[in-house]
Design a protein around this motif. Structure first.
Motif, mmCIF file in Angstrom:
data_model
loop_
_atom_site.group_PDB
_atom_site.id
_atom_site.type_symbol
_atom_site.label_atom_id
_atom_site.label_comp_id
_atom_site.label_asym_id
_atom_site.label_seq_id
_atom_site.Cartn_x
_atom_site.Cartn_y
_atom_site.Cartn_z
ATOM 1 N N GLY A 47 0.806 -1.208 0.000
ATOM 2 C CA GLY A 47 0.000 0.000 0.000
ATOM 3 C C GLY A 47 0.839 1.257 0.000
ATOM 4 N N ARG A 48 0.173 2.396 -0.153
ATOM 5 C CA ARG A 48 0.859 3.686 -0.208
ATOM 6 C C ARG A 48 1.369 4.133 1.157
ATOM 7 N NH1 ARG A 48 -3.498 4.366 -3.860
ATOM 8 N NH2 ARG A 48 -2.856 4.985 -5.958
ATOM 9 N N LYS A 49 0.613 3.849 2.212
ATOM 10 C CA LYS A 49 0.933 4.382 3.536
ATOM 11 C C LYS A 49 1.453 3.323 4.494
ATOM 12 C CE LYS A 49 -2.502 8.056 3.061
ATOM 13 N NZ LYS A 49 -3.756 8.657 3.599
ATOM 14 N N THR A 50 1.936 2.228 3.950
ATOM 15 C CA THR A 50 2.547 1.197 4.778
ATOM 16 C C THR A 50 3.920 0.859 4.214
ATOM 17 O OG1 THR A 50 2.342 -1.068 5.631
ATOM 18 C CG2 THR A 50 1.453 -0.647 3.438
ATOM 19 N N LYS A 51 4.813 0.417 5.065
ATOM 20 C CA LYS A 51 6.148 0.007 4.618
ATOM 21 C C LYS A 51 6.274 -1.512 4.538
ATOM 22 C CE LYS A 51 8.852 4.067 5.844
ATOM 23 N NZ LYS A 51 10.120 4.543 6.442
ATOM 24 N N GLU A 52 5.137 -2.193 4.568
ATOM 25 C CA GLU A 52 5.165 -3.652 4.473
ATOM 26 C C GLU A 52 5.217 -4.086 3.007
ATOM 27 O OE1 GLU A 52 2.495 -5.962 7.049
ATOM 28 O OE2 GLU A 52 1.938 -4.049 7.957
ATOM 29 N N TYR A 53 6.069 -5.065 2.745
ATOM 30 C CA TYR A 53 6.170 -5.657 1.409
ATOM 31 C C TYR A 53 5.876 -7.145 1.500
ATOM 32 C CZ TYR A 53 7.859 -1.752 -1.404
ATOM 33 O OH TYR A 53 7.946 -0.586 -2.113
ATOM 34 N N TYR A 54 5.256 -7.652 0.451
ATOM 35 C CA TYR A 54 4.805 -9.046 0.362
ATOM 36 C C TYR A 54 5.797 -9.813 -0.505
ATOM 37 C CZ TYR A 54 1.545 -12.795 -1.080
ATOM 38 O OH TYR A 54 0.929 -13.991 -1.333
ATOM 39 N N ILE A 55 6.223 -11.003 -0.078
ATOM 40 C CA ILE A 55 7.171 -11.802 -0.871
ATOM 41 C C ILE A 55 6.391 -12.885 -1.611
ATOM 42 C CG2 ILE A 55 9.421 -12.924 -0.899
ATOM 43 C CD1 ILE A 55 9.809 -12.060 1.981
ATOM 44 N N ASN A 56 5.950 -12.563 -2.800
ATOM 45 C CA ASN A 56 5.150 -13.480 -3.609
ATOM 46 C C ASN A 56 6.018 -14.655 -4.061
ATOM 47 O OD1 ASN A 56 3.429 -14.698 -5.408
ATOM 48 N ND2 ASN A 56 2.902 -12.820 -6.499
ATOM 49 N N GLY A 57 5.635 -15.862 -3.663
ATOM 50 C CA GLY A 57 6.394 -17.066 -4.021
ATOM 51 C C GLY A 57 7.112 -17.680 -2.842
#
Length: 623
Positions: free
Chosen positions: A304-314
């Motif tokens: 998202g725009r206002k979060t620093k979380e990233y998703y590791i797809n795979g």
């Protein structure tokens, strides 16, 4: 509204995920007083796994939902931060949009749509029991003891039915991380004759943006051309502030996974998870154990725009937290990654979908509908498509009208539902282009041409939009006929163009239609020979596809007609298959269980042979 009225509804939808939203929205738009119950009002339309909508086949489903009057495409367009058209170098049958969404904006936008919809009330409620009288649903009871009455109930419970989360050998009850499970409803379903099974799915860890070294990854920006899912949205080019990133696992990653396999709930000495997971979205443990590859592709995607979380797809996993840290940090660019949410597996109850009619109403309990993950599917798009159909059919049921059933030849939603009911599933079902035998007819670009008539019929799309679709359909035929009548004589100009594009020169007069049938030639290559050029891009796209793939489309339409004829050969509901001469015992068992309504449906049941069909049709004719 007095207290008694507050407890009585036409339709109750249980669960406000992607299926529940579409079901409640459709029902309310069709004039039904609708109650949408959810455990967590802050997570309406939540994306608990990948923060993305669309992809092969699934993106076409989102377009179909939009053409029928649903919400998913509109809200995706309002919430997306990165969008691309997939498979652009392949044929039109497999092209589809995929968008990264801001999952927080998406949820909030969905909630706003629901709050502003007349006849619809969104409210907290954890349903523990169905009210059933004489095999007919009458309402639900929540864990607070509140009894809500209804003429139809739609269950869209996702992973919450007796949900159980696994992180290594740690196990706890939860519908998803941070949410309560629904523990009582499963017993109520079983007590009322519904057969349940167990499936599992999983999700990767979320990592802190500031701890990622993007310089070691390959950047994937949003598309340069304007794109949108919904026909009512203005296509737009997004800013490039939210790219996705490509990296890969390493030999070290795989060694860490093998080292910790003994602590896996899937592969440990004592297996904690006995249920089946998704074949087409396996955990990283499954990939390493089952596939002999040096590395596996991973996508690092913003949430998202206002979060620093990233998703590791795979990198979905249920390994212990200690193993997750080591595993993540063995990936290029993630050497110093900080995990802010751990990966986990979740196991949950589902209802075997062959217990449903094609309207998604239960064969066992009248007025009870099922949609989404409870039917054994996976994916937001599959869930939303089912929810829309269940919502429409619940309203039609109450009106006393015939159910709305989409065929395999007119929609991916029809393929999905037919597969579930006729074939059943022994693993979480995922929609693929290969599952659709008529996929050239079921394209991303023509969903409105296929389905807008139904959206308009049920009052879910506007008259203006429907008339625009009718006009487009008419113009396609007119332009094709016009191009058939524009002749081009052989000359240096046309032949130079043809040779330059890798095609052969013409030696006699030829129509623009015939020239466009050549795979190398596009309309814009020969536009100067058309005195009234086609300027509308959507119209041009349809004209080119119809001309270039006309032969294939014609043959496919002939197959569709043959299938329709088989669907017209109805099978009596009270047929005793054991009395059909020469019918194999396996066929008797499967036909008795599925109870197909036509010979066409019977043919699609796994294990039913041509000989079985021949014996069945001969018996039907004799009767």
């Amino acid at each position: 509204m007095n207290f008694e009225d507050d407890l009585k509804y036409d339709v109750i939808v249980v669960g406000a995920g992607h299926a529940g939203i579409e079901a409640a929205y459709a029902s309310a738009r069709m004039g039904m007083k609708t109650l949408l119950l959810t455990i967590n009002l802050d997570n309406v339309g939540w994306a608990p796994c990948n923060p993305a909508v669309g992809g092969p086949a699934k993106g076409i489903v989102t377009r179909e939902i939009d053409a029928l009057g649903g919400l998913q495409a509109k809200v995706t367009d309002k919430s997306m931060i990165n969008i691309r058209m997939l498979n652009t170098k392949k044929g039109p049958a497999v092209r589809a949009l995929r968008a990264q969404i801001d999952k927080y904006e998406y949820s909030q936008n969905m909630k706003e749509f629901l709050h502003s919809t007349p006849n619809l009330l969104l409210r907290y409620g954890l349903v523990k029991e169905l009210i059933v009288e004489n095999k007919k649903v009458k309402g639900v009871i929540t864990e607070l003891g509140v009894k809500y009455e209804a003429k139809a109930v739609i269950l869209t419970t996702g992973t919450f039915l007796r949900g159980k989360i696994f992180v290594g050998r740690s196990v706890f009850e939860s519908g998803r991380m941070g949410d309560f499970p629904a523990k009582g409803l499963s017993k109520s379903l079983i007590d009322n004759g519904i057969k349940l099974g167990r499936f599992k799915t999983g999700t990767p860890a979320r990592i802190l943006k500031d701890s990622i070294d993007f310089s070691k990854m390959e950047r994937q920006d949003t598309a340069d051309e304007p794109l949108a899912f919904s026909y009512s949205s203005e296509p737009k080019v997004l800013d490039k502030d939210y790219p996705c990133w490509l990296t890969r696992t390493t030999e070290e990653t795989h060694n860490i996974i093998k080292k910790y396999l003994m602590f896996s709930p899937l592969y440990g000495d004592v297996k904690l998870i006995e249920s089946v997971g998704p074949r087409y979205c396996p955990s990283i443990e499954d990939k390493v154990v089952k596939f002999n590859k040096e590395s596996h592709q991973l996508f690092v995607e913003p949430e998202g725009r206002k979060t620093k979380e990233y998703y590791i797809n795979g990198l979905s996993t249920s390994l212990p937290y200690e193993a997750q840290i080591q595993m993540v940090r063995s990936v290029p660019g993630l050497e110093n990654a900080i995990i802010v949410r751990p990966a986990y597996a979740v196991e949950y109850d589902f209802a075997y979908p062959d217990q449903l009619q094609h309207s998604l109403e239960s064969k066992i309990i009248e007025g009870l509908f099922f949609a989404g993950q409870i039917n054994g599917t996976s994916g937001y798009e599959e869930a939303a498509g089912q929810g829309l159909i269940a919502g429409i059919n619940a309203a039609l049921k109450i009106r006393g009208e015939d159910p709305f059933i989409l065929s395999r030849s007119e929609s991916y939603i029809g393929v999905l539902i037919d597969d579930l009911i006729i074939k059943g599933t022994n693993e979480p079902y995922r929609l693929l282009t290969s599952r659709a035998e008529f996929r050239l007819l079921l394209r991303h670009d023509n969903a409105h041409l296929r389905l807008a008539k139904y959206g308009y019929k049920y009052g879910l799309i506007s008259k203006d939009f429907y008339e625009k679709v009718i006009k487009l359909d008419k113009e396609i035929d007119e332009q094709i006929e016009r191009l058939k009548n524009i002749k081009v004589k052989p000359n240096n100009k046309i032949n130079d163009i043809l040779i330059k594009k890798g095609s052969t020169p013409i030696k006699a007069g030829m129509s623009l239609y015939e020239i466009l049938k050549r795979p190398q030639i596009l309309y814009n290559d020969i536009i100067e020979f058309d005195q009234a050029p086609i300027k509308d891009s959507e119209l041009l796209e349809q004209v080119e596809i119809e001309i270039k793939y006309g032969g294939y489309i014609k043959r496919m339409m002939e197959d569709v007609e043959r299938m329709k004829n088989l669907e017209k050969e109805k099978i009596p509901e009270n047929i005793d298959y054991s009395k059909v001469p020469n019918l194999a015992f396996e066929a008797v068992e499967k036909l008795s269980k599925v109870k197909p309504k036509s010979v066409g449906q019977a043919m699609r049941i796994p294990g039913i042979t041509p000989a079985d069909i021949m014996n069945l049709t001969m018996y039907l004719k004799s009767k």
